[in-house]
Structures are given as C-alpha cells and as structure tokens.
Design a protein around this motif. Sequence first.
Motif, short mmCIF file in Angstrom:
data_model
loop_
_atom_site.label_atom_id
_atom_site.label_comp_id
_atom_site.label_asym_id
_atom_site.label_seq_id
_atom_site.Cartn_x
_atom_site.Cartn_y
_atom_site.Cartn_z
N GLY A 112 12.97 62.51 4.01
CA GLY A 112 11.96 62.60 5.06
C GLY A 112 12.37 61.84 6.31
N GLU A 113 12.91 60.61 6.09
CA GLU A 113 13.34 59.80 7.23
C GLU A 113 14.49 60.47 7.97
OE1 GLU A 113 12.17 56.73 8.02
OE2 GLU A 113 11.18 55.93 6.24
N GLU B 6 15.72 53.28 -1.16
CA GLU B 6 14.42 53.92 -1.40
C GLU B 6 14.61 55.30 -2.03
OE1 GLU B 6 12.24 54.45 2.19
OE2 GLU B 6 13.76 55.69 3.11
N ALA B 7 13.49 55.83 -2.50
CA ALA B 7 13.54 57.09 -3.25
C ALA B 7 14.14 58.20 -2.41
CB ALA B 7 12.14 57.48 -3.70
N ASP B 8 14.84 59.11 -3.08
CA ASP B 8 15.54 60.20 -2.39
C ASP B 8 14.61 60.96 -1.45
OD1 ASP B 8 17.90 59.57 -3.53
OD2 ASP B 8 17.93 61.21 -4.97
N GLU B 9 13.39 61.22 -1.91
CA GLU B 9 12.54 62.07 -1.07
C GLU B 9 12.09 61.36 0.19
OE1 GLU B 9 9.12 62.29 -4.19
OE2 GLU B 9 8.29 62.89 -2.26
N TYR B 10 11.96 60.01 0.12
CA TYR B 10 11.63 59.29 1.35
C TYR B 10 12.82 59.31 2.30
CZ TYR B 10 7.68 57.40 -1.25
OH TYR B 10 6.55 57.26 -1.98
N LEU B 11 13.99 59.11 1.72
CA LEU B 11 15.20 59.12 2.53
C LEU B 11 15.34 60.47 3.23
CD1 LEU B 11 17.73 57.57 3.39
CD2 LEU B 11 18.86 58.42 1.33
N GLU C 235 13.29 63.23 10.15
CA GLU C 235 12.72 62.74 11.41
C GLU C 235 13.80 62.28 12.37
OE1 GLU C 235 9.59 59.90 10.68
OE2 GLU C 235 8.62 61.27 9.26
N LEU D 220 19.08 53.35 7.49
CA LEU D 220 17.87 53.46 6.68
C LEU D 220 18.04 52.64 5.42
CD1 LEU D 220 17.31 57.29 7.05
CD2 LEU D 220 16.05 55.47 8.16
N ASP D 221 16.93 52.36 4.77
CA ASP D 221 16.97 51.67 3.48
C ASP D 221 17.43 52.67 2.43
OD1 ASP D 221 16.64 50.35 1.18
OD2 ASP D 221 14.45 50.13 1.33
#
Lengths: 422, 263
Positions: free
Chosen positions: A345-346, A338-343, A349, A334-335
């Motif tokens: 979420g990813e 990016e912001a912690d909350e996106y990470l 998933e 993953l990138d």
Amino acid sequence: MEDAPRGLRESLKRVAVTLKEADIPFALGGSYACWARGGPEPVHDVDFMLREEDVPRAVEVLAAAGLRPVDPPEDWLTKVFDGEVLVDLIHHPVGRAVTPQMLQRSSEMSVDSVRMPVMDATDWFEMTLLALEERYCDLARVLPMIRAMREQVDWDQVRRSTAASPFAEAALLVAERLNLIPPVDAAPVAARPGEIAASGGAVVSSGAAQRGGTKGGKGGGKAAADKHGGKAEGSNTGGANTGGANAEGANAEGANAEGANVEGSNAEGRAQEGIGLRIGKETGSPVPGEKWDVAGPSVLAGQPDVAGQPDVAGQSVLAGQPDVAGQPGLAGELDLAEADEYLAGELRERLAEDPRVAELGLEVVVAGGCILVEGEVATDVRRRAVVDVVAEAAPGRLVRNEVTIIGRVPVADETAKVETIS
Amino acid sequence: MMRIAAVGDIHLGTDSGGTFAPVVRGLAGRADVLLLAGDLTQHGLPAEAEVVAAEVAGAPVPVIAVLGNHDYHSNAEREITAILVAAGVTVLEGTGTVVDIDGARLGIAGVKGFGGGFAGASGTDFGEPLMKAFVRHTKEVATRLRYALAALDCDTRVALTHYAPIPDTLIGERAEIYPFLGSYHLAEAVDAGGAALALHGHAHAGSERGSTAGGVPVRNVARPVIGKPCALYAVDSGAAGERTRMATPSSAPSVDLAAPTAP
C-alpha cells in the motif's frame, strides 16, 4: 481419436514451415511446446506465439498455403484452420504481449523431425500458471507438465513473475511439497541491511549451479540474475556476489556449446526487458553496469527532473502540504519489517506521489520478499522510474517491473469506429 | 450529425512532445470537435501544459477541455489554463461553450468534478471539517455543472468531466476506490441539465460504456480504456437531448452551496 495427434502434428509442422519460409518470427507455444520439451502429447491444441504486428502477415502466408483463417471475438489471438485442425496464433497470452525478447529466448528444437523455435520453458510456465483462474485451475493437468519440464525451468523466476496469482502460488506449493521443484530460497531477499543483496546473490547463484548440473542451464531469468550478481560484485560489495559470477561462469562452461548459446541469449533477453532486477542496498539505487542499462540511466535522468521542480516542492513546504512526503530526497525508506500488504500500500502511494512516476493506477504486490509492480504508464522513462522509486523506498528487495507503456499510435486510426449516440 | 472526438488522461510530460499532435491533425474531416477529459499533464506543471498547448495548437477542429486531478498537482491549474487558452483551447470549469456545426449548435458544459462515491456508498456532509469540505466540494462542482448545462443555448448538450458520474464506467477498477473516482452528484447534474451525452476520464481501468439513471449515455474516454488515440461519437442534433430533458432546472439550487473550498 488415435489419428488426432498425428493430424495435429502434421498441421503443426505445416504452419511452422510456412512461417519459417516467410521469415516470420514465432515460437511453438501451448501444450505442444510442453510436448516438445518432454511433456504429455496434447490431443486438441496447436498454439504458436507471434508478435501482434506479425499476425496479419502470418495469416496471409498461411491462407496462401491453403489454411482457412477465422477471426475470433477474442482480442488476444487469431485462429486458422488446417482442414479440421484448429491452430491458434497467440499474440497476447495471459494479457501480456509476445515480445521479441520472448521469441529470442525460445530454443531451436526438433519437433517431430522439423526444427523450429520452441518457447522457453520458464516463459512457458509463467504463462501456464498465470492462465490458471477460478474456473480453470485443474492442477491434475499442470503437475505432469511440471514433472516433465522441471529441470528446464527457472522456478524462482516463475515464482517472482506469478507472485500476484494465488492459483499459481498453489500450484507451485503443491509441486514443491511433492519435491518436484526446489523449495523457495530459504533466505529471501529481505530487509537486513548491507549483506542482503550479497546473500541473495549467493542463494541465486547456488541455485543456478544446481541447474547447471542437471541440464545445460536453461533458466533465462536466472542467467540474468546471476549475471547481475557478477556485475554487483564489480561495483558494489559482497564476496558472495563473486560466487554468483563464478557460478555462472562454471555454468556456462559446463554446458555444451549449444546450451551456452541458449543461456547467453536468454540472459540478453531478460536484461533487455529489465525484469528481475536486484537493488543495491548501499546507494538505494540499482547498481550500475551492463545489466542495469534499464534502471541505471533513468536514475540519472530522473534526478535532474526532480531537482528541476524546486518551486513545486518549495510551495509544498511553505504550505505545509503533506505531499512533501512523496518528494524524493524527503521520502525515506519504508519500514520493511511491516506486513507485506502495508508495504504494498505504501509503495503504491509512493508511485502515485513521486513526480518521476505520478501514476495512480499501478498495482503493487509484495510476496516472498519480492515486489511486483503492474499497470500502465504513458512513457518509457516513467516505466523505468518505477524501479527507482521502489528501490529508494524498499532497498534490498527484488523488484519486478511488469509495468507496460500505454499503446501510442502515432496517427489517428483511419478505420476507427464511430459510435452513434441516439 | 455532430461528430465528437474525445479522449482523456493523455498525461503528457515534458518528454511527450510530438506524440499527440498527429492524433489531433488526423481529426480533419473526421470530427467536428475534440473534447479532452482532463489529466492533460502528468504532474500539473506549466512546462507540461506548454507541451499540451504545442500539440493541440493548429488543431483542425475546436478543442475543448476540462482539467483533471493531475493538472492540479502542482497548484498551477490557473497558469495551465492560461497556457491552454493562449493556444486556442477552451478550458471549462463550471462553464459552457457552444460550437456551431453546419448550423447545428453543440453545447458543451464542463467541470473537473470530484470524488465522493455513488448512491448507497458515498461520503456524506457529516463529521470532521475535512470530510464535510470533501463532500461539499463535490456537491458544489456538480451544481455548477448542472447550471452550466442548463445555461447553454444550443440544440444538443454534452457534459464533459474528468471524474466519473456513474459507477458503470468504473467496472474494472477496484470497488474500494470508487469514491475516489467519481460521484453520483455529477450524474444528477447530467440528468437535470438535459445532457445528451456525458464524457469523462480518470478511471484508467474502467469500462467505456454506461448510462445515468436518467438514461443519458456515459462514456469513459480515458486513453487506456478506449485503447485508441481518441474515441469518436456521432450525436444526433437536437433529438437526444429531449429524451432526457425532464424540466427546466429550478432557479434555486437543490443542494446547499458551501463556501468555495479553493480560491
């Protein structure tokens, strides 16, 4: 009220001696554990930590010793009265089971002239801080305890394990700003390739060295992390990891014999629980070695599984299904910028889509460069695969696997209640 | 009294052999029927369905199941159904079955169900084709549940789904994901179909008890929710169904049936 503490102490000792004589493993917990470790003396609380399966026998021997059991509505503890004094027997503090490892990490201390196991200071703060909540977040009670016990605690471990709690974060921030506890590692285990695990290890080990200087080296999780640093040096890269191993060695040597013993058992306990794992960058999987007994085999066990489902992946490819992205080998890193909350979420998933875990209900928290995964899965293999999946998606990050296994009772409970629907 | 044992989300994998069979065997003399509320497998693999089949084969009571979303994950739901049926399991999908219990007839109608959300916070049949297909699929399976319930010739009806018919049994889950956990169209079907009890799974962090707007008791029997190998319910034969039975279902569907979205 002056007598209250003395009465409490008498009850505390009576319970401890009774449990010791019955060979029931336990540890003094709650505010008396804090008192035993130098904190303020409580006025209304005696708490013991026990494994859930030992509670019925503990109640039995305490009742035989003249204490009066009561069955409270709460499902995380039970209570016994010694005269007027209430003693809590806690088996699920802050929703987490008391484990044999936790009891092993406790240290034998003299409490008002009776020797008994007292809960590990790091475990104690994890629980105390996780117990803070919206209706109960009085830092005026917590700060004196931090002052009293600070040099006995592995604060990085506490930060990692309480990362999901904003109340714990607030308490730790205040303590840090008051210079009660060391600041967060300046260079958290971040997303820069190559040297990351190494530099993280160096930071960790220098922290351990400081602790070694102040006291006999209590920090349980830290010992495990340090030890891992040593292991990583063997099979991975990075001179700084060697530093980790050295620092630990010096730490153990510097401590008195008892301290060294305690630290050894702490390291063992943490490793058994498989928490505080550091992920190697090069392979994208945990570094093999003794401390990776938890994560290591599951990488090996997990891969053939995946390879054994070519038809699934194949179908998906042919059908152009987007879930191909979730298949290991096809899923990249993953990138991490990016912001912690996106990470988070990813990762959530990924954990749902990856066939090794395939659990939709896991919670992922990313904070301070660390990744915390919580929730329940059905088997231990899936629990261990959580670390692998996260490691592949976010190499170099520190992962804490708080995932538990859904209780499997092998035989239908004969006493199970039947609900009448009318 | 009819004694119903129920559990959902057992998520058996190829490594789970021997974990569920003792539970099934232990039902002898304690339950009249075992209902499985979906997610019997972890990844929807036939090999996992073989494990499930082996665990429930030789069950002392009839075993009736619906599949869950996990059982669809490898596009092998038909094969999985066949494996379970071969082991003696009645697998419901828009269909029903009647079990005779000492002369009383317990009818069970089941569908996997689907998401969509709950009244006031649900997806609508509007906009992009994918969104319309999503909502229409929910409505379609709900309609099939309603007719399957109504078609049962029995004394007491039970609705069995994987997805939740009401939000009450989701309490504990994050509110943001409710639309992925169930649909109020399922509750409409439960009420209109005259069920005495609705059982579902899927929401591991949800709550066990709730009821539909029509007063039908709903129980979330997901394994982590009930906290034991299976939940046991005793249902009065006949009486409960009458209370919620409002009228004979009309002969025409109350919602438009979309073309099936899956073969």
